[in-house]
Design an enzyme around this catalytic site. Structure first.
Site, PDB file in Angstrom:
ATOM      1  N   LYS A 125       0.842  -1.207   0.000  1.00  0.00           N
ATOM      2  CA  LYS A 125       0.000   0.000   0.000  1.00  0.00           C
ATOM      3  C   LYS A 125       0.870   1.246   0.000  1.00  0.00           C
ATOM      4  CE  LYS A 125      -1.661   1.635   3.966  1.00  0.00           C
ATOM      5  NZ  LYS A 125      -1.332   3.020   4.323  1.00  0.00           N
ATOM      6  N   ASN A 126       1.863   1.277   0.883  1.00  0.00           N
ATOM      7  CA  ASN A 126       2.651   2.490   1.067  1.00  0.00           C
ATOM      8  C   ASN A 126       3.676   2.727  -0.039  1.00  0.00           C
ATOM      9  OD1 ASN A 126       1.136   3.019   3.265  1.00  0.00           O
ATOM     10  ND2 ASN A 126       2.647   2.319   4.759  1.00  0.00           N
ATOM     11  N   ARG A 164      -4.818  10.501   4.741  1.00  0.00           N
ATOM     12  CA  ARG A 164      -3.743  11.496   4.887  1.00  0.00           C
ATOM     13  C   ARG A 164      -2.772  11.462   3.718  1.00  0.00           C
ATOM     14  NH1 ARG A 164      -2.599  13.524   9.165  1.00  0.00           N
ATOM     15  NH2 ARG A 164      -0.497  13.798   8.442  1.00  0.00           N
ATOM     16  N   CYS A 213      -4.945  12.203  13.251  1.00  0.00           N
ATOM     17  CA  CYS A 213      -5.610  10.909  13.093  1.00  0.00           C
ATOM     18  C   CYS A 213      -5.467  10.122  14.382  1.00  0.00           C
ATOM     19  CB  CYS A 213      -5.074  10.169  11.874  1.00  0.00           C
ATOM     20  SG  CYS A 213      -3.661   9.132  12.195  1.00  0.00           S
ATOM     21  N   ARG A 261       0.299  14.257  13.618  1.00  0.00           N
ATOM     22  CA  ARG A 261       0.872  14.056  12.281  1.00  0.00           C
ATOM     23  C   ARG A 261       0.911  15.331  11.437  1.00  0.00           C
ATOM     24  NH1 ARG A 261      -1.222   8.411   9.905  1.00  0.00           N
ATOM     25  NH2 ARG A 261       0.669   8.631   8.662  1.00  0.00           N
ATOM     26  N   PRO A 262       1.649  16.335  11.844  1.00  0.00           N
ATOM     27  CA  PRO A 262       1.750  17.567  11.048  1.00  0.00           C
ATOM     28  C   PRO A 262       2.506  17.313   9.741  1.00  0.00           C
ATOM     29  CG  PRO A 262       3.342  17.574  12.855  1.00  0.00           C
ATOM     30  CD  PRO A 262       2.525  16.327  13.015  1.00  0.00           C
ATOM     31  N   ASP A 267       4.616  19.883   8.556  1.00  0.00           N
ATOM     32  CA  ASP A 267       5.510  21.052   8.531  1.00  0.00           C
ATOM     33  C   ASP A 267       6.795  20.780   7.762  1.00  0.00           C
ATOM     34  OD1 ASP A 267       7.534  20.526  11.348  1.00  0.00           O
ATOM     35  OD2 ASP A 267       5.860  19.241  10.785  1.00  0.00           O
ATOM     36  N   GLN A 268       7.311  19.581   7.838  1.00  0.00           N
ATOM     37  CA  GLN A 268       8.567  19.280   7.129  1.00  0.00           C
ATOM     38  C   GLN A 268       8.362  19.279   5.608  1.00  0.00           C
ATOM     39  OE1 GLN A 268      11.541  18.956   8.870  1.00  0.00           O
ATOM     40  NE2 GLN A 268      10.175  19.645  10.519  1.00  0.00           N
ATOM     41  N   ASP A 326       4.613   0.138  12.004  1.00  0.00           N
ATOM     42  CA  ASP A 326       3.406  -0.481  11.446  1.00  0.00           C
ATOM     43  C   ASP A 326       3.277  -1.958  11.805  1.00  0.00           C
ATOM     44  OD1 ASP A 326       3.469   1.450   8.325  1.00  0.00           O
ATOM     45  OD2 ASP A 326       2.949   1.981  10.386  1.00  0.00           O
ATOM     46  N   ILE A 375       7.739   6.608  17.092  1.00  0.00           N
ATOM     47  CA  ILE A 375       7.345   7.353  15.884  1.00  0.00           C
ATOM     48  C   ILE A 375       6.053   8.150  16.093  1.00  0.00           C
ATOM     49  CG2 ILE A 375       6.824   7.162  13.413  1.00  0.00           C
ATOM     50  CD1 ILE A 375       9.591   6.193  13.889  1.00  0.00           C
ATOM     51  N   ARG A 391      -8.577  -0.632   4.445  1.00  0.00           N
ATOM     52  CA  ARG A 391      -7.752   0.435   3.886  1.00  0.00           C
ATOM     53  C   ARG A 391      -6.384  -0.085   3.451  1.00  0.00           C
ATOM     54  NH1 ARG A 391      -7.271   5.689   7.172  1.00  0.00           N
ATOM     55  NH2 ARG A 391      -6.113   6.055   5.256  1.00  0.00           N
TER      56      ARG A 391
HETATM   57  C1  EPZ Z   1       4.222   6.780   6.535  1.00  0.00           C
HETATM   58  O1  EPZ Z   1       3.432   7.798   7.126  1.00  0.00           O
HETATM   59  C2  EPZ Z   1       3.298   5.576   6.354  1.00  0.00           C
HETATM   60  N1  EPZ Z   1       2.189   5.951   5.499  1.00  0.00           N
HETATM   61  C3  EPZ Z   1       2.781   5.127   7.721  1.00  0.00           C
HETATM   62  O2  EPZ Z   1       2.001   3.945   7.548  1.00  0.00           O
HETATM   63  C4  EPZ Z   1       3.952   4.787   8.610  1.00  0.00           C
HETATM   64  O3  EPZ Z   1       3.494   4.487   9.901  1.00  0.00           O
HETATM   65  C5  EPZ Z   1       4.915   5.991   8.705  1.00  0.00           C
HETATM   66  O4  EPZ Z   1       5.315   6.406   7.388  1.00  0.00           O
HETATM   67  C6  EPZ Z   1       6.177   5.660   9.477  1.00  0.00           C
HETATM   68  O5  EPZ Z   1       6.824   4.570   8.949  1.00  0.00           O
HETATM   69  C7  EPZ Z   1       2.396   5.985   4.150  1.00  0.00           C
HETATM   70  O6  EPZ Z   1       3.462   5.742   3.626  1.00  0.00           O
HETATM   71  C8  EPZ Z   1       1.212   6.343   3.316  1.00  0.00           C
HETATM   72  P1  EPZ Z   1       6.160  10.118   8.762  1.00  0.00           P
HETATM   73  P2  EPZ Z   1       3.967   9.314   7.189  1.00  0.00           P
HETATM   74  O7  EPZ Z   1       6.026  11.408   8.037  1.00  0.00           O
HETATM   75  O8  EPZ Z   1       4.840   9.580   6.048  1.00  0.00           O
HETATM   76  C9  EPZ Z   1       6.214  13.344  12.299  1.00  0.00           C
HETATM   77  C10 EPZ Z   1       0.176   2.492   7.825  1.00  0.00           C
HETATM   78  O9  EPZ Z   1      -0.237   1.882   8.838  1.00  0.00           O
HETATM   79  N2  EPZ Z   1       6.179  14.366  11.228  1.00  0.00           N
HETATM   80  O10 EPZ Z   1       7.349   9.297   8.473  1.00  0.00           O
HETATM   81  O11 EPZ Z   1       2.789  10.178   7.417  1.00  0.00           O
HETATM   82  C11 EPZ Z   1       4.950  12.493  12.339  1.00  0.00           C
HETATM   83  O12 EPZ Z   1       3.933  13.115  13.066  1.00  0.00           O
HETATM   84  C12 EPZ Z   1       0.624   3.958   7.935  1.00  0.00           C
HETATM   85  O13 EPZ Z   1       0.271   1.978   6.701  1.00  0.00           O
HETATM   86  C13 EPZ Z   1       6.236  15.703  11.573  1.00  0.00           C
HETATM   87  O14 EPZ Z   1       6.282  16.059  12.759  1.00  0.00           O
HETATM   88  O15 EPZ Z   1       4.834   9.261   8.520  1.00  0.00           O
HETATM   89  C14 EPZ Z   1       5.458  11.215  12.972  1.00  0.00           C
HETATM   90  O16 EPZ Z   1       5.472  11.364  14.349  1.00  0.00           O
HETATM   91  C15 EPZ Z   1       0.321   4.555   9.263  1.00  0.00           C
HETATM   92  N3  EPZ Z   1       6.216  16.613  10.571  1.00  0.00           N
HETATM   93  C16 EPZ Z   1       6.872  11.108  12.414  1.00  0.00           C
HETATM   94  O17 EPZ Z   1       7.239  12.406  11.987  1.00  0.00           O
HETATM   95  C17 EPZ Z   1       6.164  16.262   9.241  1.00  0.00           C
HETATM   96  O18 EPZ Z   1       6.141  17.135   8.376  1.00  0.00           O
HETATM   97  C18 EPZ Z   1       7.027  10.153  11.231  1.00  0.00           C
HETATM   98  O19 EPZ Z   1       6.016  10.419  10.324  1.00  0.00           O
HETATM   99  C19 EPZ Z   1       6.127  14.903   8.920  1.00  0.00           C
HETATM  100  C20 EPZ Z   1       6.134  13.958   9.927  1.00  0.00           C
END
Ligand code: EPZ
Length: 418
Positions: A23-24, A94, A118, A123-124, A126-127, A306, A328, A398
């Site tokens: 999926k991802n 998202r 969520c 899950r901001p 900002d980055q 995950d 995470i 999903r």
């Molecule tokens: C991806 O989400 C996956 N989703 C998630 O899978 C997975 O849990 C996650 O990566 C971590 O491996 C998809 O690929 C569609 P992150 P993502 O940005 O990209 C913080 C599932 O079950 N953060 O790596 O949204 C954030 O809040 C899903 O299949 C900021 O603060 O995750 C988190 O605490 C759930 N600012 C951490 O970083 C930002 O701009 C990592 O999030 C971006 C992220």
């Protein structure tokens, strides 16, 4: 019409089962088609609710998504007819934020609803936004929408404050069409990121360092179409292997990529499972009773967040006390309360959950709260005494393609009922 899953526990699972595509990896690959006026053909897109949402989003933006005779998915965005990703779609998924980079890079304008929080965290993004500003975009937040504008993005050096998977993917897609070279430091190394880089390179992008924490992207003025096979789903494969371990069964997942799963395979062995890898086949022979072990989630190649819920379900039956540290997401223990309804003994506080193993689970009515939490409840139900009824299974759909059908093929007693 709401459906639920009804699981009669107790049967050790046995046999071979094929893994679907990830999926991802499929979601960003579908969004990457926005970067070109030519068709992108993805050979093995899984049948998931999130894929359907992405299809609707691409169609909303002017894309045509069709199935080829061989079952491949063809995405053709000859022309972008709208630059807006509406709240109705983004609020359900998202990952819709992954259209922001491609839209901005291809058309110079993107208007995407801000994804709210969520179940598993705030899950901001900002980055993502900081990175687009570094690439020269003007970024505004107005009325719950992000609006980003740039006549043409310019290559830049971006260091993200933390490792973000979709952040890396969004910036990599944008940088592929920028003027000059972009360097992304502290980039995510997840296999799904590397798979996207592979697709973009096939479309004509110039990317170095995929799979490392330093990506270098030399922008090009135009990208072409491509044909791409999406990588197998390491999280689905891991979930099926834990199903073998938690039921004391013997299951082989076929079509997996073991190199993407090292952290979770070694944790399975620490829990007493016998894991045998040969080519794309991974066999798991479950122990009579799992051994307790500690888990700390972290970005790839560390233990994937995950898989945390699925392992918690198994460690809830372990011989001893396990400590799970979730680094995470700040709110990813929602499943603990539901597992406790089945007799688990879990003290979750902040980012740490102490799991005291019990001899067995009792079947009970439980409620899924998010995608991976729903998988953990299915696994607990497979091991429980009696009947478990899991509601809100739309969460499961999903990210898992016909999970109950695959489990039934391994001997599970599980049904989807209206
Ligand atoms: C991806 O989400 C996956 N989703 C998630 O899978 C997975 O849990 C996650 O990566 C971590 O491996 C998809 O690929 C569609 P992150 P993502 O940005 O990209 C913080 C599932 O079950 N953060 O790596 O949204 C954030 O809040 C899903 O299949 C900021 O603060 O995750 C988190 O605490 C759930 N600012 C951490 O970083 C930002 O701009 C990592 O999030 C971006 C992220």
């Amino acid at each position: 019409m709401a459906t639920k899953l009804v699981v009669q526990g107790g049967a050790p699972l046995r046999g071979d089962v094929a893994v679907s595509a990830a999926k991802n990896a499929a979601l960003p690959a579908l969004c990457a088609a926005l970067l070109t006026a030519e068709p992108v053909v993805l050979e093995n897109v899984p049948a998931l609710a999130d894929v359907d949402t992405t299809r609707s989003l691409l169609e909303q933006l002017g894309g045509v998504v069709s199935a080829d005779a061989d079952g491949s998915t063809r995405v053709h965005v000859a022309q972008v007819t709208s630059n807006e990703a509406p709240y109705e779609l983004v609020s359900t998924m998202r990952a819709s934020v992954l259209v922001l980079g491609p839209l901005l890079a291809r058309t110079g304008l993107a208007k995407v609803a801000l994804p709210g929080g969520c179940a598993i965290g705030v899950r901001p993004i900002d980055q993502h936004l900081k990175g687009f500003q570094k690439l020269g975009a003007e970024v505004f937040i107005r009325n719950g929408y992000v609006e980003a504008r740039a006549s043409r993005l310019k290559g830049a050096r971006i260091t993200t404050d933390l490792v973000t998977v979709t952040g890396t993917e969004n910036l990599m897609m944008a940088a592929a069409l920028a003027e000059g070279t972009t360097v992304i430091e502290n980039a995510a190394r997840e296999p799904e990121v590397t798979d996207l880089a592979r697709l973009l390179s096939a479309m004509g992008a110039r990317i170095e360092g995929a799979g490392t924490e330093r990506l270098e992207i030399e922008g090009v003025s135009e990208l072409g179409g491509a044909r791409h096979r999406v990588i197998p789903d390491r999280i689905e494969a891991g979930t099926l292997l834990v199903a073998a371990a938690i039921t004391g069964g013997d299951v082989t997942v076929v079509g997996a990529e073991p190199r993407h799963m090292s952290a979770m395979l070694s944790k399975l062995e620490e829990c007493g499972a016998v894991v045998t890898v040969s080519g794309d086949r991974i066999r798991c022979q479950g122990p009579a009773r799992p051994r307790a072990t500690d888990i700390i989630t972290s970005p790839f190649p560390g233990f994937p967040t995950d898989m945390q819920a699925q392992f918690m379900a198994m460690l809830g039956l372990a011989d001893g006390i396990s400590k799970i540290t979730e680094t995470i997401f700040e709110n990813r223990f929602m499943h603990a309360a539901e597992l406790s309804r089945m007799g688990a003994r879990i003290d979750a506080e902040g980012s740490i959950a102490m799991v005291r193993g019990v001899r067995y689970y009792q079947g009970a009515p439980v409620m899924a709260t998010d995608l991976r939490a729903s998988a953990s409840l299915v696994l607990a139900g497979l091991a429980a005494r009696g009947t478990t009824e899991i509601s809100r299974v739309y969460h499961l759909d999903r990210g898992y393609e016909r999970l109950e059908v695959k489990l039934r093929s391994l001997g599970a007693n599980i049904d989807r009922v209206k």
